[in-house]
Design an enzyme around this catalytic site. Structure first.
Site, PDB file in Angstrom:
ATOM      1  N   HIS A 154     -11.606  -3.668   6.773  1.00  0.00           N
ATOM      2  CA  HIS A 154     -10.233  -4.115   6.570  1.00  0.00           C
ATOM      3  C   HIS A 154     -10.170  -5.637   6.415  1.00  0.00           C
ATOM      4  CE1 HIS A 154      -8.169  -0.164   8.115  1.00  0.00           C
ATOM      5  NE2 HIS A 154      -8.785  -0.029   6.952  1.00  0.00           N
ATOM      6  N   MET A 179     -11.982  -1.438  10.542  1.00  0.00           N
ATOM      7  CA  MET A 179     -12.912  -0.334  10.344  1.00  0.00           C
ATOM      8  C   MET A 179     -14.283  -0.904   9.999  1.00  0.00           C
ATOM      9  SD  MET A 179     -10.948   2.624   8.158  1.00  0.00           S
ATOM     10  CE  MET A 179      -9.616   3.579   8.859  1.00  0.00           C
ATOM     11  N   HIS A 215      -4.029  -2.633  -8.130  1.00  0.00           N
ATOM     12  CA  HIS A 215      -5.259  -3.295  -7.705  1.00  0.00           C
ATOM     13  C   HIS A 215      -6.369  -2.313  -7.368  1.00  0.00           C
ATOM     14  CE1 HIS A 215      -7.994  -5.908  -5.439  1.00  0.00           C
ATOM     15  NE2 HIS A 215      -7.483  -6.865  -6.180  1.00  0.00           N
ATOM     16  N   HIS A 216      -6.083  -1.307  -6.566  1.00  0.00           N
ATOM     17  CA  HIS A 216      -7.081  -0.254  -6.365  1.00  0.00           C
ATOM     18  C   HIS A 216      -6.398   1.008  -5.848  1.00  0.00           C
ATOM     19  CE1 HIS A 216      -7.244  -1.835  -2.106  1.00  0.00           C
ATOM     20  NE2 HIS A 216      -7.371  -0.552  -1.837  1.00  0.00           N
ATOM     21  N   HIS A 264     -16.596  -0.003   3.394  1.00  0.00           N
ATOM     22  CA  HIS A 264     -15.166  -0.063   3.695  1.00  0.00           C
ATOM     23  C   HIS A 264     -14.903  -0.736   5.031  1.00  0.00           C
ATOM     24  CE1 HIS A 264     -10.940   0.989   3.610  1.00  0.00           C
ATOM     25  NE2 HIS A 264     -11.050   1.483   4.836  1.00  0.00           N
ATOM     26  N   HIS A 279      -2.959   0.339  -3.870  1.00  0.00           N
ATOM     27  CA  HIS A 279      -2.654  -1.048  -3.507  1.00  0.00           C
ATOM     28  C   HIS A 279      -2.041  -1.733  -4.731  1.00  0.00           C
ATOM     29  CE1 HIS A 279      -4.389  -5.353  -2.744  1.00  0.00           C
ATOM     30  NE2 HIS A 279      -3.086  -5.311  -2.611  1.00  0.00           N
ATOM     31  N   TYR A 303       0.877  -1.177   0.000  1.00  0.00           N
ATOM     32  CA  TYR A 303       0.000   0.000   0.000  1.00  0.00           C
ATOM     33  C   TYR A 303       0.912   1.225   0.000  1.00  0.00           C
ATOM     34  CZ  TYR A 303      -4.139  -2.802   0.738  1.00  0.00           C
ATOM     35  OH  TYR A 303      -5.158  -3.697   0.569  1.00  0.00           O
TER      36      TYR A 303
END
Length: 628
Positions: free
Chosen positions: A401, A474, A241-242, A399, A318, A209
């Site tokens: 984790h 989260m 990836h994002h 969202h 990511h 990340y």
């Protein structure tokens, strides 16, 4: 659409055959491997889904729908072209070996051919077949298994059936039934600005990340952001990836960051600590692998350039590099399209979430631990009253984790639970698409919004707390809506006495709690006054019984809720925080089971331990099974 598919596939491998794809034909596409050798195109309607696979092989190919990225429980199709004849078999995997053919062959072969380098197969299936060995296809995240072998099988099954694929296999998460806002012609006066990496060398490790501060354009008046376009470095389609873009307040030492500054690994202790505060800001944009342009509805634009707006964005990318390639240079990012021609409504993004602190507790070793985040009803009512009209939600980003398994955004009206605004019963942290709603959801005064998260912590042997790190957890929804009100955040957390009372704490200093959430003084019983909050929680002995009693204890206990407003608001949001219990709504109308057994009255065809109806765990992670 056709030019985009051609660009994407050529960028991935330069050799994929796309002659069968025409504009308006297959509306979605994705390269499943990082080299672009296995590309899948698809389209769907309310009843069925149609795939076309383009694979760099002249042997067999396989595509599977998996509950978790592994082979057992997967719905798999294997096909090939031999002597000009296309073959397709419907299979179901019960173990890590060649999956046997399904008694009910529900995948229908439409066409197939091969050339000197590729095999192309087109096939379709109903979204719900009511076959217990077919996985339901809906709006949850799905893990697509992929594999191939360069030899055609002699027979469909047995010793002469498809042979082992070797290293030509893997899994990738995606959303098969994802929809976006229909693109329209952009206005002539549209402006663009790029938010990208600066020739970053992607680290040679499986998962990274990467964080970088990028600047927004300097504007002298208000504009509307109306579209976001991905800009992926050719050849890196399988590794980027994002990307998430968070608006951040400008710390004094953030000025003067050069454009070519590469940034930091988000987990690196050398990353400036003030950057972490940007994660608390609104999300400007998000992109995930396979995503196309995201366009705002015609009547909505995201405001930019207003007085007091930030000029900085934290870009978090990511990278997925399972082969640990070295020396790969990346300058991917997004292009934002904005215009001075203002639309009818300003878009807003409302965060509904739990507290990002150790007050959020996920015990170890449990498959289904539930956390609820409540948008304080008094806050929602006050800001809607200030706005003078209801708001309309048109998209949602869920969202969580690494432990997040299921997520949904709940809506309660007049004491009755309404259909979820968004839901994913097979969530994957590595796939966070913006979910555009089929129909806008209107929120009125008196409504209650909640974000619900279910965690699977069976891979951990210690407590996981809430926090910003990916190793922490989260529970959050980003609601895209219009017209914009002055509330930016609305959420709750379990009151610390709710948690501590499970272990016998009778009283805490609540004043200290509201001044400093982690400076919690235990007042009684006397035997525990020298213990901290973390001492108590870490001292709990966890087993199946204690975990479920603790979860029930928290959900029935007291929560502290509140909100935050923009500087322009007249609402005294600081006074709206409350201590309250979670609502206990009545259930809405029951869901109709379309797969009732007409003979026995029982139900069939559900068979989804984690329903793979598709907004995120294995990404491109390779599967270490014997076959797939």
């Amino acid at each position: 659409m056709l030019w985009l598919l051609l660009y994407f596939v050529a960028g991935a491998s330069g050799a994929i055959i796309v002659s069968a794809v025409t504009a308006g034909d297959l509306t979605h596409h994705e390269a499943l491997d990082e080299d672009g050798k296995f590309v899948v195109f698809w389209t769907y309607d309310e009843d069925q889904i149609e795939f076309e696979t383009h694979v760099q092989t002249r042997g067999w190919l396989g595509l599977g729908l998996s509950p978790n990225g592994g082979m057992p429980g997967s719905d798999i199709v294997i096909g090939w072209v031999k002597d000009g004849q296309a073959h397709l078999t419907d299979r179901y995997a019960v173990e890590n070996s060649l999956p046997p053919e399904d008694e009910s062959q529900d995948w229908e072969l439409l066409s197939g051919y091969e050339n000197d380098t590729h095999t192309v197969l087109r096939f379709k299936r109903k979204l719900q077949t009511c076959d217990v060995r077919d996985r339901v296809i809906n709006k949850d995240t799905v893990r697509l298994l992929w594999a191939w072998n360069d030899e055609d099988p002699v027979q469909d099954s047995g010793p002469s059936g498809p042979t082992y694929h070797g290293t030509n296999r893997g899994a990738r998460s995606t959303m098969l039934l994802w929809t976006g806002v229909k693109e329209t012609t952009l206005p002539d006066n549209v402006l663009t600005h790029d938010l990208t990496m600066a020739n970053l060398i992607i680290p040679a490790k499986q998962t990274t990340y990467w964080c970088k501060i990028v600047e927004l354009p300097k504007l002298d008046r208000k504009h509307h952001l109306i579209m976001v376009s991905p800009m992926i470095t050719p050849g890196n389609e399988g590794m980027v990836h994002h990307m998430d873009f968070y608006l951040c307040h400008q710390p004094p030492n953030m000025t003067g960051i050069p454009h070519d500054h590469t940034g930091h690994d988000c987990a690196d202790p050398n990353m400036p600590s003030e950057w972490n505060g940007c994660f608390m800001g609104s999300m400007l944009a998000t992109w995930t692998i396979g995503g196309l342009n995201f366009m705002m509805p015609d009547h909505v634009g995201y405001p930019m350039g207003e007085d007091g707006d930030t000029e900085y964005v934290l870009m978090q990318t990511h990278y997925d590099n399972p082969q640990q390639k070295e020396g790969v240079v990346d300058h991917s990012g997004i292009r934002i399209h904005y215009t001075p021609e203002l639309r009818e409504y300003d878009a807003g993004i409302l965060q509904v979430n739990d507290n990002f602190s150790p007050l959020m507790v996920v015990p170890p070793g449990v498959q289904d631990y539930r956390v609820e985040a409540l948008c304080e009803p008094g806050c929602l009512d006050a800001f809607l009253e200030e706005l003078g009209q209801p708001i309309h939600i048109f998209a949602d980003v869920l969202h969580g984790h690494l432990l997040s398994a299921k997520m949904r955004t709940r809506l309660i009206r007049d004491g009755v639970e309404l259909p979820e605004i968004a839901r994913d019963d097979n969530y994957d942290f590595n796939l966070q698409l913006t979910r555009v709603l089929e129909e806008e959801v209107t929120i009125h005064q008196g409504d209650i919004l909640m974000t619900e998260c279910v965690y699977d912590s069976r891979g951990r042997d210690t407590v996981t707390y809430g926090g910003l790190s990916t190793a922490e957890e989260m529970c959050q929804s980003f609601l895209f809506y219009y017209p914009r009100m002055n509330m930016t955040f609305c959420g709750s957390t379990v009151h610390p006495l709710n948690t501590l009372s499970f272990m016998g704490v009778e009283e805490i200093d609540s004043w200290n709690f509201y001044v400093d959430r982690m400076n919690i003084s235990i007042m009684s019983p006397p035997a525990m006054t020298n213990m901290s909050y973390l001492d108590v929680v870490n001292g709990i002995s966890w087993n199946n019984d204690s975990v479920h009693r603790f979860n029930e204890h928290q959900l029935k206990g007291t929560y502290a809720s509140g909100c935050m407003g923009r500087p322009a608001t007249m609402v005294d949001w600081r006074s709206l925080g409350k201590e309250r219990h979670l609502p206990d709504p009545e259930s809405g109308p029951p869901t109709v089971n379309e797969c009732l057994d007409r003979t026995t009255g029982g139900s069939v065809g559900i068979h989804n331990d984690f329903p793979i109806t598709i907004f995120i765990t294995s990404g491109l992670a390779l599967i270490t099974s014997k076959f797939f």
